[in-house]
Design a protein around this motif. Structure first.
Motif, short mmCIF file in Angstrom:
data_model
loop_
_atom_site.label_atom_id
_atom_site.label_comp_id
_atom_site.label_asym_id
_atom_site.label_seq_id
_atom_site.Cartn_x
_atom_site.Cartn_y
_atom_site.Cartn_z
N CYS A 171 43.35 29.03 39.94
CA CYS A 171 43.63 30.32 39.29
C CYS A 171 43.38 31.44 40.30
O CYS A 171 42.36 31.44 41.00
CB CYS A 171 42.75 30.53 38.07
N ILE A 172 44.30 32.38 40.35
CA ILE A 172 44.16 33.55 41.22
C ILE A 172 44.31 34.81 40.38
O ILE A 172 45.22 34.91 39.55
CB ILE A 172 45.20 33.54 42.35
N CYS A 173 43.44 35.77 40.61
CA CYS A 173 43.55 37.09 39.98
C CYS A 173 43.57 38.15 41.07
O CYS A 173 42.66 38.19 41.90
CB CYS A 173 42.39 37.34 39.01
N ILE A 174 44.59 38.99 41.07
CA ILE A 174 44.69 40.08 42.03
C ILE A 174 44.27 41.38 41.37
O ILE A 174 44.76 41.75 40.29
CB ILE A 174 46.14 40.24 42.54
N SER A 175 43.34 42.09 41.99
CA SER A 175 42.92 43.43 41.57
C SER A 175 43.28 44.40 42.68
O SER A 175 43.23 44.05 43.86
CB SER A 175 41.43 43.47 41.28
N PRO A 176 43.60 45.65 42.35
CA PRO A 176 44.08 46.58 43.38
C PRO A 176 43.01 47.08 44.33
O PRO A 176 43.33 47.52 45.43
CB PRO A 176 44.68 47.73 42.57
N ALA A 203 37.98 37.10 47.38
CA ALA A 203 38.82 37.37 48.55
C ALA A 203 38.99 38.88 48.70
O ALA A 203 40.00 39.46 48.29
CB ALA A 203 40.17 36.68 48.40
N VAL A 204 37.97 39.50 49.24
CA VAL A 204 37.95 40.96 49.37
C VAL A 204 37.57 41.33 50.80
O VAL A 204 37.17 40.47 51.60
CB VAL A 204 36.94 41.59 48.39
N ARG A 205 37.71 42.59 51.11
CA ARG A 205 37.40 43.08 52.44
C ARG A 205 35.98 42.68 52.84
O ARG A 205 35.03 42.82 52.08
CB ARG A 205 37.53 44.61 52.46
N GLY A 206 35.83 42.17 54.05
CA GLY A 206 34.52 41.73 54.53
C GLY A 206 34.29 40.24 54.37
O GLY A 206 33.39 39.69 54.99
N GLU A 207 35.13 39.58 53.54
CA GLU A 207 35.02 38.13 53.38
C GLU A 207 36.09 37.45 54.24
O GLU A 207 37.23 37.91 54.28
CB GLU A 207 35.21 37.75 51.91
N ASP A 217 36.83 26.54 45.85
CA ASP A 217 36.50 27.13 44.55
C ASP A 217 37.74 27.18 43.68
O ASP A 217 38.84 27.51 44.14
CB ASP A 217 35.93 28.54 44.74
N GLN A 218 37.55 26.90 42.38
CA GLN A 218 38.71 26.80 41.48
C GLN A 218 39.32 28.15 41.14
O GLN A 218 40.50 28.25 40.82
CB GLN A 218 38.31 26.10 40.17
N ILE A 219 38.53 29.22 41.17
CA ILE A 219 39.02 30.55 40.82
C ILE A 219 38.82 31.49 42.00
O ILE A 219 37.73 31.54 42.58
CB ILE A 219 38.30 31.10 39.57
N VAL A 220 39.87 32.23 42.33
CA VAL A 220 39.80 33.19 43.43
C VAL A 220 40.22 34.56 42.88
O VAL A 220 41.29 34.68 42.28
CB VAL A 220 40.71 32.79 44.60
N VAL A 221 39.37 35.55 43.10
CA VAL A 221 39.67 36.93 42.71
C VAL A 221 39.64 37.78 43.96
O VAL A 221 38.70 37.69 44.76
CB VAL A 221 38.64 37.46 41.69
N VAL A 244 47.39 29.41 37.16
CA VAL A 244 47.42 30.73 36.51
C VAL A 244 47.36 31.80 37.59
O VAL A 244 46.48 31.77 38.47
CB VAL A 244 46.24 30.91 35.53
N PHE A 245 48.29 32.75 37.54
CA PHE A 245 48.35 33.84 38.50
C PHE A 245 48.32 35.15 37.72
O PHE A 245 49.22 35.43 36.92
CB PHE A 245 49.64 33.74 39.32
N VAL A 246 47.27 35.95 37.92
CA VAL A 246 47.05 37.18 37.15
C VAL A 246 47.18 38.41 38.04
O VAL A 246 46.57 38.48 39.11
CB VAL A 246 45.65 37.19 36.49
N LEU A 247 47.98 39.36 37.60
CA LEU A 247 48.04 40.68 38.22
C LEU A 247 47.33 41.65 37.27
O LEU A 247 47.85 41.99 36.21
CB LEU A 247 49.49 41.11 38.42
N ASP A 248 46.13 42.06 37.66
CA ASP A 248 45.33 42.94 36.80
C ASP A 248 45.49 44.39 37.24
O ASP A 248 45.75 44.66 38.41
CB ASP A 248 43.86 42.52 36.87
N GLU A 249 45.32 45.30 36.28
CA GLU A 249 45.41 46.74 36.56
C GLU A 249 46.75 47.07 37.24
O GLU A 249 46.80 47.73 38.28
CB GLU A 249 44.24 47.20 37.43
N ALA A 250 47.84 46.62 36.63
CA ALA A 250 49.16 46.82 37.24
C ALA A 250 49.47 48.30 37.43
O ALA A 250 50.12 48.68 38.42
CB ALA A 250 50.23 46.16 36.38
#
Length: 486
Positions: A171-176, A203-207, A217-221, A244-250
């Motif tokens: 599962c991947i969730c993308i946040s802006p 998966a954010v800046r600095g990682e 890991d099963q879930i990546v945000v 599952v692929f989530v686009l949050d805060e579109a």
């Protein structure tokens, strides 16, 4: 990924937001909790001249507004708004549930949901969850404001689809933004508290991931740019295995330059049977155009617009020839009727600052919210207002746009909301402003100041747009003022 790995990065970034990390949980990779620390309220500066009509406040960005609303709505907001459901397949097994037990969730997931304080589904969850959890998986576009349970809904979906025995991302969730990604990670950590073997990677800046590393890991945000590198550049995540692929805060996503293209590139790398979900606080044409580019054949679920709430709100206008007359009108209103808490909207920071000083000089407990404040200061001010420590919140047009503040009995538009050209009404902002009162079926009052021919034209356009009469009020007539509170 262990708690300390990404928790340290979070703490560094959020230190400016007065966010302090909690002690890490014992479970592997489920992130670190975040709590908001105290911050002193900001007081108005020294007294100046009468307020200028020139705009001078910095706009609250879409990402800042979204983050602040997520922080403020740590508990679910009760909504009586109806759900509008649109789907292309008339045979879709979409139905509504009134309890989480009816969803037949994994026991450990159900325990996590109850542990978060959810006793029954919210309005958006009642309709969204059955469709999200159905087989075969359905794509979805869901819209509702902050605090209505959108994040918990798609997190529940991700955790339901995850197989803890498989050590790769599913599962991947993308946040802006970094901060919004951390908020989503916090929800996942809490809901998955009792799910042994399930882990989260941020998966954010600095990682970073190594060139030969494969994420287990099963879930990546994460944010679009970092996820694009991890998935397509370093091949650390096999996109064909994502369920599952989530686009949050579109709505925030499309306001950030480049995020649309990055998200579309990631979506194109997915398998055809991947479940695609898009969540947004708004439902305007820009969001829908983006959604239709990314999500094929979706079920569309949204809260109906809040125009119905106007039935509970008495709307008035007062003719004022100067700022002095506006202040006299405010003085008469507050001195005549009983007011619990109120909000006053000004167009500029200078006007808000001037008005705050004048009201404090008369003994009113006033808070002021403007665009130059840091996030921690905004949070502290709104928390104090919610707790009743200040009874009047004076805020600017730009900094207040997008914020969802409740428990207000009267709203005053010191300046009517207009578009960027200052020539046409901003109908959405007007609706949002007066919607801060009249909550949950209670009666509310909205008072608009009109200071000239141009402003009267704007008010008339607002009346026509919402098909609601706005009555004239004589602020010098005590008997007339008393009647508005009946």
């Amino acid at each position: 990924m262990a708690d300390d790995d990404w928790g340290a990065a979070a703490a560094d970034k959020l230190s400016s937001l007065a966010v302090a990390p909690e002690k890490p949980s014992k479970g592997r990779g489920m992130g670190r909790g975040l709590t908001i620390g105290p911050s002193a309220p900001v007081k108005p500066g020294p007294m100046g001249d009468a307020p200028s009509t020139e705009p001078e406040d910095k706009e609250l960005t879409a990402s800042d507004a979204s983050l602040l609303n997520k922080i403020l709505h740590q508990k679910l907001v009760t909504s009586k708004a109806d759900i509008e459901v649109q789907h292309k397949d008339p045979k879709s097994p979409l139905y509504s549930v009134k309890s989480f037990e009816a969803l037949h969730l994994k026991p450990e997931l159900l325990k996590g949901i109850y542990g978060m304080g959810f006793s029954f589904p919210s309005k958006i969850q009642e309709s969204a969850l059955p469709a999200l959890l159905a087989d075969p998986p359905a794509n979805m576009i869901a819209q509702s404001q902050s605090g209505t349970g959108k994040t918990a809904a798609f997190v529940c979906c991700m955790l339901s689809r995850v197989d803890a025995s498989l050590r790769y991302p599913q599962c991947i969730c993308i946040s802006p933004t970094f901060e919004l990604a951390l908020q989503t990670g916090e929800v996942i950590k809490k809901m998955a508290k009792y799910m042994a073997g399930v882990s989260l990677r941020m998966a954010v800046r600095g990682e970073r991931v190594g060139r030969e590393e494969k994420v287990e890991d099963q879930i990546v945000v994460g944010t679009p740019g970092t996820l694009l590198d991890w998935c397509l550049r370093f091949k650390a995540i096999d996109m064909q295995k994502i369920r599952v692929f989530v686009l949050d805060e579109a709505d925030v996503m499309i306001s950030q330059q480049g995020h649309q293209d990055q998200s579309i590139r990631l979506r194109r790398a997915l398998s055809r049977d991947c479940q695609l979900l898009l969540f947004s606080a708004t439902y305007d044409q820009a969001v829908m155009t983006f959604a239709q580019t990314v999500i094929p054949d979706p079920i569309v679920i949204r809260l109906r617009r809040e125009e119905e709430s106007l039935d509970n709100i008495k709307q008035f206008y007062i003719s004022c020839r100067s700022d002095g007359e506006k202040f006299d009108a405010i003085t008469n209103i507050y001195g005549t009727i009983s007011i619990g808490q109120s909000m006053i909207f000004c167009r500029t920071r200078k006007a808000a600052d001037w008005l705050a000083k004048e009201m404090m000089a008369q003994g009113h407990a006033v808070a002021m919210l403007t665009g130059e404040l840091e996030m921690s200061q905004r949070y502290s001010i709104i928390e104090r207002f919610r707790d009743g420590k200040e009874k009047v919140l004076i805020t600017t047009n730009l900094s207040a746009r997008g914020l969802d503040i409740e428990q207000v009995t009267i709203v005053i538009n010191y300046d009517l909301p207009t578009d960027k050209t200052n020539t046409e009404p901003d109908y959405e902002t007007y609706l949002h402003r007066i919607g801060r009162t009249g909550r949950f079926g209670k009666n509310g009052i909205a008072i608009n100041f009109v200071d000239g021919h141009r402003t009267m034209e704007i008010l008339q356009k607002i009346q026509i747009h919402f098909n609601k009469e706005i009555l004239k009020l004589d602020a010098s007539d005590v008997d007339e003022i008393e009647k508005i509170n009946e």
